[in-house]
Design a protein around this motif. Structure first.
Motif, PDB file in Angstrom:
ATOM      1  N   ILE A 161       0.802  -1.229   0.000  1.00  0.00           N
ATOM      2  CA  ILE A 161       0.000   0.000   0.000  1.00  0.00           C
ATOM      3  C   ILE A 161       0.835   1.279   0.000  1.00  0.00           C
ATOM      4  CG2 ILE A 161      -1.990  -1.099   1.066  1.00  0.00           C
ATOM      5  CD1 ILE A 161      -1.238   0.173   3.682  1.00  0.00           C
ATOM      6  N   SER A 162       2.146   1.161   0.144  1.00  0.00           N
ATOM      7  CA  SER A 162       2.991   2.353   0.082  1.00  0.00           C
ATOM      8  C   SER A 162       3.572   2.507  -1.324  1.00  0.00           C
ATOM      9  CB  SER A 162       4.125   2.258   1.108  1.00  0.00           C
ATOM     10  OG  SER A 162       5.016   1.211   0.781  1.00  0.00           O
ATOM     11  N   ALA A 163       3.946   3.739  -1.655  1.00  0.00           N
ATOM     12  CA  ALA A 163       4.620   3.975  -2.930  1.00  0.00           C
ATOM     13  C   ALA A 163       6.056   3.458  -2.856  1.00  0.00           C
ATOM     14  CB  ALA A 163       4.615   5.466  -3.265  1.00  0.00           C
ATOM     15  N   ARG A 164       6.680   3.662  -1.708  1.00  0.00           N
ATOM     16  CA  ARG A 164       8.038   3.192  -1.429  1.00  0.00           C
ATOM     17  C   ARG A 164       8.152   3.001   0.072  1.00  0.00           C
ATOM     18  NH1 ARG A 164      11.786   4.312  -5.684  1.00  0.00           N
ATOM     19  NH2 ARG A 164      13.460   3.831  -4.251  1.00  0.00           N
ATOM     20  N   TRP A 165       9.090   2.182   0.490  1.00  0.00           N
ATOM     21  CA  TRP A 165       9.392   2.051   1.905  1.00  0.00           C
ATOM     22  C   TRP A 165      10.825   1.584   2.029  1.00  0.00           C
ATOM     23  CZ3 TRP A 165      10.741  -2.312   4.754  1.00  0.00           C
ATOM     24  CH2 TRP A 165      10.655  -3.529   4.069  1.00  0.00           C
ATOM     25  N   GLY A 166      11.381   1.754   3.199  1.00  0.00           N
ATOM     26  CA  GLY A 166      12.756   1.333   3.392  1.00  0.00           C
ATOM     27  C   GLY A 166      13.138   1.392   4.859  1.00  0.00           C
ATOM     28  N   THR A 167      14.373   1.025   5.119  1.00  0.00           N
ATOM     29  CA  THR A 167      14.898   1.029   6.474  1.00  0.00           C
ATOM     30  C   THR A 167      16.234   1.747   6.484  1.00  0.00           C
ATOM     31  OG1 THR A 167      15.978  -1.097   6.124  1.00  0.00           O
ATOM     32  CG2 THR A 167      13.784  -1.144   7.106  1.00  0.00           C
ATOM     33  N   GLU A 168      16.575   2.255   7.645  1.00  0.00           N
ATOM     34  CA  GLU A 168      17.844   2.949   7.791  1.00  0.00           C
ATOM     35  C   GLU A 168      18.341   2.762   9.219  1.00  0.00           C
ATOM     36  OE1 GLU A 168      19.506   7.521   7.603  1.00  0.00           O
ATOM     37  OE2 GLU A 168      17.547   7.056   6.796  1.00  0.00           O
ATOM     38  N   ARG A 169      19.587   2.391   9.327  1.00  0.00           N
ATOM     39  CA  ARG A 169      20.216   2.281  10.637  1.00  0.00           C
ATOM     40  C   ARG A 169      20.786   3.656  10.957  1.00  0.00           C
ATOM     41  NH1 ARG A 169      19.594  -1.445  14.456  1.00  0.00           N
ATOM     42  NH2 ARG A 169      20.095  -3.238  13.216  1.00  0.00           N
ATOM     43  N   VAL A 170      20.387   4.209  12.103  1.00  0.00           N
ATOM     44  CA  VAL A 170      20.865   5.512  12.531  1.00  0.00           C
ATOM     45  C   VAL A 170      21.713   5.285  13.778  1.00  0.00           C
ATOM     46  CG1 VAL A 170      20.184   7.831  13.237  1.00  0.00           C
ATOM     47  CG2 VAL A 170      18.718   6.532  11.695  1.00  0.00           C
ATOM     48  N   THR A 222      15.322   3.239  11.776  1.00  0.00           N
ATOM     49  CA  THR A 222      14.137   3.912  11.247  1.00  0.00           C
ATOM     50  C   THR A 222      13.570   3.077  10.114  1.00  0.00           C
ATOM     51  OG1 THR A 222      14.974   6.105  11.805  1.00  0.00           O
ATOM     52  CG2 THR A 222      13.278   5.991  10.102  1.00  0.00           C
ATOM     53  N   VAL A 223      12.257   2.861  10.146  1.00  0.00           N
ATOM     54  CA  VAL A 223      11.538   2.266   9.020  1.00  0.00           C
ATOM     55  C   VAL A 223      10.596   3.347   8.530  1.00  0.00           C
ATOM     56  CG1 VAL A 223      10.043   0.391   8.233  1.00  0.00           C
ATOM     57  CG2 VAL A 223      11.672  -0.015  10.097  1.00  0.00           C
ATOM     58  N   TRP A 224      10.606   3.614   7.232  1.00  0.00           N
ATOM     59  CA  TRP A 224       9.803   4.696   6.668  1.00  0.00           C
ATOM     60  C   TRP A 224       8.984   4.171   5.490  1.00  0.00           C
ATOM     61  CZ3 TRP A 224      10.513   5.661   1.577  1.00  0.00           C
ATOM     62  CH2 TRP A 224      11.686   5.180   0.998  1.00  0.00           C
ATOM     63  N   ALA A 225       7.935   4.898   5.190  1.00  0.00           N
ATOM     64  CA  ALA A 225       7.094   4.575   4.033  1.00  0.00           C
ATOM     65  C   ALA A 225       6.518   5.870   3.485  1.00  0.00           C
ATOM     66  CB  ALA A 225       5.971   3.618   4.431  1.00  0.00           C
ATOM     67  N   SER A 226       6.275   5.873   2.193  1.00  0.00           N
ATOM     68  CA  SER A 226       5.688   7.027   1.518  1.00  0.00           C
ATOM     69  C   SER A 226       4.344   6.614   0.924  1.00  0.00           C
ATOM     70  CB  SER A 226       6.633   7.504   0.412  1.00  0.00           C
ATOM     71  OG  SER A 226       6.051   8.553  -0.319  1.00  0.00           O
ATOM     72  N   VAL A 227       3.316   7.429   1.179  1.00  0.00           N
ATOM     73  CA  VAL A 227       1.973   7.163   0.664  1.00  0.00           C
ATOM     74  C   VAL A 227       1.567   8.326  -0.229  1.00  0.00           C
ATOM     75  CG1 VAL A 227      -0.455   6.869   1.294  1.00  0.00           C
ATOM     76  CG2 VAL A 227       1.330   5.821   2.697  1.00  0.00           C
ATOM     77  N   VAL A 228       1.160   8.015  -1.458  1.00  0.00           N
ATOM     78  CA  VAL A 228       0.739   9.037  -2.411  1.00  0.00           C
ATOM     79  C   VAL A 228      -0.597   9.625  -1.969  1.00  0.00           C
ATOM     80  CG1 VAL A 228       0.111   9.469  -4.827  1.00  0.00           C
ATOM     81  CG2 VAL A 228       1.988   7.916  -4.276  1.00  0.00           C
ATOM     82  N   LEU A 229      -0.745  10.943  -2.124  1.00  0.00           N
ATOM     83  CA  LEU A 229      -1.963  11.640  -1.718  1.00  0.00           C
ATOM     84  C   LEU A 229      -3.059  11.481  -2.760  1.00  0.00           C
ATOM     85  CD1 LEU A 229      -0.499  14.963  -0.315  1.00  0.00           C
ATOM     86  CD2 LEU A 229      -1.508  13.077   0.968  1.00  0.00           C
TER      87      LEU A 229
END
Length: 166
Positions: free
Chosen positions: A137-146, A152-159
């Motif tokens: 359901i996301s346009a993109r998602w990913g993870t990042e070690r900080v 951090t786990v992030w996701a982008s949802v189109v409007l």
């Protein structure tokens, strides 16, 4: 200042392989941003996260169908953070861009490392579908070690408002 600026995000999804992509950010017109700190080991945390998400996105005028998709992603990412980390707190953040909402959930990490690519669990499994849902359901998602262990786990949802579709 006529330079273009961007927020660089490391991507680990199966739509384009890993790499770095840039979200457009105009520093002269900062994007709406919200941060919320939640308890990391509490059964009420997902409900608090959903309530904050709803209040924030309604306040920004985000379409209802988009809010529903963001709520599902927030529930999955916050629940994963509670189940798979030893965090005492979780940071939930949103950025409203021109055509999308970017969600990020940061925790204090665990020894398990970054999540792998989502795989469909067996039909008899009672869990394991969260990242599959996020991926779909996301346009993109990913993870990042900080830092050393913070993740951090992030996701982008189109409007796009899907609430009126049949």
């Amino acid at each position: 200042m006529d330079e273009d600026f961007g927020l660089a995000v490391k991507s680990f999804d199966d739509r384009g392989g890993d790499g770095v992509w840039t979200l457009p950010v105009d520093l002269r017109n900062p994007v709406p941003h919200s941060s919320f700190v939640l308890p990391g080991r509490s059964y009420v945390t997902p409900a608090k996260a959903r309530r904050h998400t709803t209040d924030t996105l309604i306040g920004w005028g985000v379409p209802g169908g988009c809010i529903e998709r963001v709520l599902l992603i927030v529930s999955e990412l916050v629940t994963n953070s509670i189940q798979h980390s030893t965090s005492t707190y979780i940071m939930l953040e949103f950025r409203l861009l021109t055509n999308s909402v970017v969600i990020s959930v940061t925790d204090q990490g665990s020894s398990l490392g970054l999540p792998i690519q989502p795989e469909m669990p067996e039909t008899t499994d009672i869990s394991g579908r969260g990242l599959v849902l996020v991926d779909n359901i996301s346009a993109r998602w990913g993870t990042e070690r900080v830092k050393d262990t913070t993740m951090t786990v992030w996701a982008s949802v189109v409007l796009v408002d899907t609430s009126d579709r049949n």
